[in-house]
Design an enzyme around this catalytic site. Structure first.
Site, mmCIF file in Angstrom:
data_model
loop_
_atom_site.group_PDB
_atom_site.id
_atom_site.type_symbol
_atom_site.label_atom_id
_atom_site.label_comp_id
_atom_site.label_asym_id
_atom_site.label_seq_id
_atom_site.Cartn_x
_atom_site.Cartn_y
_atom_site.Cartn_z
ATOM 1 N N HIS A 56 -59.123 101.690 7.292
ATOM 2 C CA HIS A 56 -58.069 101.012 6.526
ATOM 3 C C HIS A 56 -58.696 100.222 5.379
ATOM 4 C CE1 HIS A 56 -59.287 97.863 9.334
ATOM 5 N NE2 HIS A 56 -58.572 96.954 8.684
ATOM 6 N N HIS A 61 -63.857 96.043 5.842
ATOM 7 C CA HIS A 61 -64.123 97.410 6.317
ATOM 8 C C HIS A 61 -64.573 98.317 5.179
ATOM 9 C CE1 HIS A 61 -62.372 96.965 10.445
ATOM 10 N NE2 HIS A 61 -61.932 95.868 9.838
ATOM 11 N N HIS A 114 -51.243 97.285 11.674
ATOM 12 C CA HIS A 114 -52.168 96.295 11.093
ATOM 13 C C HIS A 114 -52.125 96.440 9.570
ATOM 14 C CE1 HIS A 114 -55.706 93.768 10.738
ATOM 15 N NE2 HIS A 114 -56.330 94.718 10.068
ATOM 16 N N ASP A 133 -58.919 98.348 13.345
ATOM 17 C CA ASP A 133 -58.293 97.092 13.766
ATOM 18 C C ASP A 133 -56.929 97.322 14.422
ATOM 19 O OD1 ASP A 133 -60.500 95.870 12.729
ATOM 20 O OD2 ASP A 133 -59.470 94.866 11.071
HETATM 21 ZN ZN LIG Z 1 -58.250 94.812 9.061
#
Ligand SMILES: [Zn+2]
Length: 255
Positions: A56, A61, A114, A133
């Site tokens: 994502h 990330h 998320h 996540d």
């Molecule tokens: Zn996240």
């Protein structure tokens, strides 16, 4: 040829992980929180980075993608629905697509909630799933872009994976998650056992992941929202699973 994995911490509490195909030499980083720890992991293992598989768009990330891409000329694979918010994407994927890492093969699972376009990578033959996540050990991600109902459906999709699937998540949040879970199910024996195991892992400075789907089903309240006992524990006997999930998620936000 079985996949090999190498797990390491990035930033404050993010996990980086490498997936390596010994046969072909291909190596994928799952997400790229920051470049330096990923470079260190590559040096330590002697593996050569061929791919970055992004779950994502959040900065913790994706922050290392640009630097890694310039140095390794690796392929960057990202979720179609948020690829425009991720740097240097070569290939976009959606539900049901297959991503090859050398001879290893991952199925893409869309797990929104998320973020709206969040995906997981499921290496079925290797019994591995990288869930970003969405699902954490004894917890789940905050619902930021989606609805609790959407998140519950995403968690059900992961819960349906084979029970022995090893789950790699994006953060080391296990101890805090356990403290919260014990407020929901104080008499859950699997949770008590997990608490003891995780405390020992943390004391030994070891990661508490990977976990497995079976372990999470037994002790993670967010995967148990459709069980009558859990609904009763939050005074919602007879209510729908999505409603119970929404209540637990709201309590966690206040915890
Ligand atoms: Zn996240």
């Amino acid at each position: 040829m079985a996949a090999e994995t190498h797990l390491f911490l990035c930033l404050q509490d993010n996990y980086g992980v490498l997936v390596h195909d010994k046969g072909s030499g291909a190596t994928a980083a799952i997400d790229a929180p920051e470049a330096a720890p990923i470079e260190a992991a590559l040096s330590k293992t002697g593996w050569k980075l061929s791919d970055i598989l992004v779950t994502h768009h959040h900065g913790d990330h994706t922050g290392g993608i640009g630097e890694l891409k310039r140095r390794h000329r690796c392929r960057v694979v990202a979720p179609r629905h948020e690829a425009q918010r991720i740097p240097d994407v070569d290939e976009t994927v959606r539900e049901g697509d297959t991503v090859a890492v050398g001879t290893l093969s991952a199925r893409v699972l869309e797990t929104p909630g998320h973020t709206a376009g969040h995906i997981a990578y499921w290496f079925g033959a290797d019994r591995l799933a990288f869930v970003g996540d969405t699902l954490f050990s004894i917890g789940c991600g905050r619902v930021i872009e989606g609805t609790p109902e959407m998140m519950w459906q995403s968690l059900l999709k992961l819960r349906n994976l084979p029970g022995d699937t090893e789950i790699y998540c994006g953060h080391e949040y296990t101890m805090a998650n356990i403290r919260f879970a014990q407020t929901i199910e104080p008499n859950n024996r699997a949770l008590a056992a997990r608490a003891a195991e995780a405390a020992a892992q943390v004391a030994a400075r070891k990661p508490t992941i990977p976990t497995t789907i079976d372990a999470e089903k037994a002790a993670n309240p967010f995967l148990r929202a459709d069980l009558p006992d859990l609904a009763a524990a939050v005074s919602m006997a007879g209510k729908g699973a999505a409603q119970v999930f929404t209540e637990i998620r709201a309590r966690k936000n206040r915890f």
